[in-house]
Design a protein around this motif. Structure first.
Motif, short mmCIF file in Angstrom:
data_model
loop_
_atom_site.label_atom_id
_atom_site.label_comp_id
_atom_site.label_asym_id
_atom_site.label_seq_id
_atom_site.Cartn_x
_atom_site.Cartn_y
_atom_site.Cartn_z
N LEU A 180 -4.76 3.93 -12.57
CA LEU A 180 -4.89 4.51 -11.26
C LEU A 180 -6.25 5.19 -11.05
CD1 LEU A 180 -1.70 6.08 -10.04
CD2 LEU A 180 -2.73 4.07 -9.08
N ASP A 181 -6.68 5.67 -12.32
CA ASP A 181 -8.01 6.66 -12.18
C ASP A 181 -9.32 5.63 -12.43
OD1 ASP A 181 -6.68 8.86 -12.08
OD2 ASP A 181 -6.41 8.85 -14.47
N ASP A 182 -8.86 4.16 -12.47
CA ASP A 182 -10.18 3.29 -12.86
C ASP A 182 -10.61 2.88 -11.44
OD1 ASP A 182 -11.97 1.15 -13.46
OD2 ASP A 182 -10.39 -0.24 -14.23
N ASP A 183 -11.74 3.49 -10.83
CA ASP A 183 -11.98 3.57 -9.51
C ASP A 183 -13.21 2.40 -9.49
OD1 ASP A 183 -12.79 3.61 -6.78
OD2 ASP A 183 -14.21 5.27 -7.16
N ARG A 184 -13.06 1.05 -8.87
CA ARG A 184 -14.11 0.01 -8.83
C ARG A 184 -14.55 -0.05 -7.31
NH1 ARG A 184 -11.88 -4.83 -12.24
NH2 ARG A 184 -11.06 -3.80 -13.98
N GLY A 185 -15.77 0.42 -7.42
CA GLY A 185 -16.41 0.74 -6.11
C GLY A 185 -16.35 -0.49 -5.33
N GLY A 186 -16.14 -0.47 -4.09
CA GLY A 186 -16.06 -1.78 -3.02
C GLY A 186 -14.96 -2.51 -3.27
N GLU A 187 -13.85 -2.19 -3.95
CA GLU A 187 -12.73 -2.83 -4.00
C GLU A 187 -11.76 -2.69 -2.74
OE1 GLU A 187 -9.82 -3.77 -7.66
OE2 GLU A 187 -9.73 -1.62 -7.03
N ASN A 188 -11.18 -3.46 -2.07
CA ASN A 188 -10.35 -3.11 -0.77
C ASN A 188 -8.94 -3.06 -1.39
OD1 ASN A 188 -9.15 -5.91 -1.02
ND2 ASN A 188 -10.82 -6.73 0.14
N GLU A 189 -7.97 -2.43 -0.60
CA GLU A 189 -6.70 -2.28 -0.91
C GLU A 189 -5.91 -3.57 -1.36
OE1 GLU A 189 -3.67 -0.10 -1.90
OE2 GLU A 189 -5.56 0.63 -1.12
N LYS A 190 -6.34 -4.76 -0.89
CA LYS A 190 -5.43 -6.01 -1.32
C LYS A 190 -6.01 -6.42 -2.79
CE LYS A 190 -4.91 -10.83 0.18
NZ LYS A 190 -5.21 -11.92 1.16
N GLN A 191 -7.27 -6.37 -3.08
CA GLN A 191 -7.78 -6.49 -4.43
C GLN A 191 -7.22 -5.46 -5.30
OE1 GLN A 191 -11.89 -5.97 -3.16
NE2 GLN A 191 -12.64 -8.09 -3.59
N ARG A 192 -7.20 -4.23 -4.96
CA ARG A 192 -6.43 -3.10 -6.07
C ARG A 192 -5.03 -3.66 -6.20
NH1 ARG A 192 -7.85 1.88 -7.47
NH2 ARG A 192 -6.11 3.49 -7.62
N GLU A 193 -4.39 -4.02 -5.22
CA GLU A 193 -2.79 -4.29 -5.38
C GLU A 193 -2.47 -5.59 -6.17
OE1 GLU A 193 1.33 -4.45 -4.81
OE2 GLU A 193 -0.21 -2.60 -4.80
N LEU A 194 -3.83 -6.54 -5.88
CA LEU A 194 -3.65 -7.69 -6.80
C LEU A 194 -3.80 -7.47 -8.45
CD1 LEU A 194 -3.17 -10.81 -7.15
CD2 LEU A 194 -5.67 -11.12 -6.56
N ARG A 195 -4.82 -6.56 -8.58
CA ARG A 195 -5.29 -6.08 -9.82
C ARG A 195 -3.78 -5.44 -10.74
NH1 ARG A 195 -8.10 -1.66 -11.80
NH2 ARG A 195 -8.63 -1.16 -9.69
#
Length: 120
Positions: free
Chosen positions: A70-85
């Motif tokens: 959760l703490d891994d912030d990937r700049g520019g990542e949208n919610e869909k990309q975060r959920e897939l990850r």
């Protein structure tokens, strides 16, 4: 579900011990196939065969998806990309055998100078 097996080795200090990890097909995107593995594959498993239970090779491991943090912030990542990850966390990606066969056939029927350049 079809149970797959991924044989390999795991380092324990200076010793390598045999390792067999069970996996199942998780999902397929346009360019990748993902497996849900019984445990996170250790480093060094890329290139390992993916076997059906009758020991037929159906592909090779291409990569290991890092565990989601959760703490891994990937700049520019949208919610869909975060959920897939998050969903693919700890999975393994594989190259199916039919894609490998196509690549090998390509190499066998390509100009030798180009083939030498590719495998260098």
């Amino acid at each position: 579900d079809i149970i797959l097996e991924i044989p390999g080795h795991e380092a324990e200090g200076t010793l390598l011990t045999p390792l067999l990890v069970e996996a199942a097909l998780q999902c397929r995107t346009e360019h990748q196939t993902f497996l849900k593995t019984a445990r996170l594959l250790p480093q060094g498993m890329c290139g390992a065969p993916v076997l059906l239970q009758n020991s037929t090779c159906c592909g090779i491991i291409d990569g290991i998806v890092p565990e989601f943090n959760l703490d891994d912030d990937r700049g520019g990542e949208n919610e869909k990309q975060r959920e897939l990850r998050r969903l693919l966390s700890g999975s393994a990606s594989m190259i199916p055998a039919h894609e490998l066969a196509t690549f090998v056939q390509y190499l066998e029927h390509t100009d030798d100078s180009l083939t030498a350049e590719l495998v260098r």
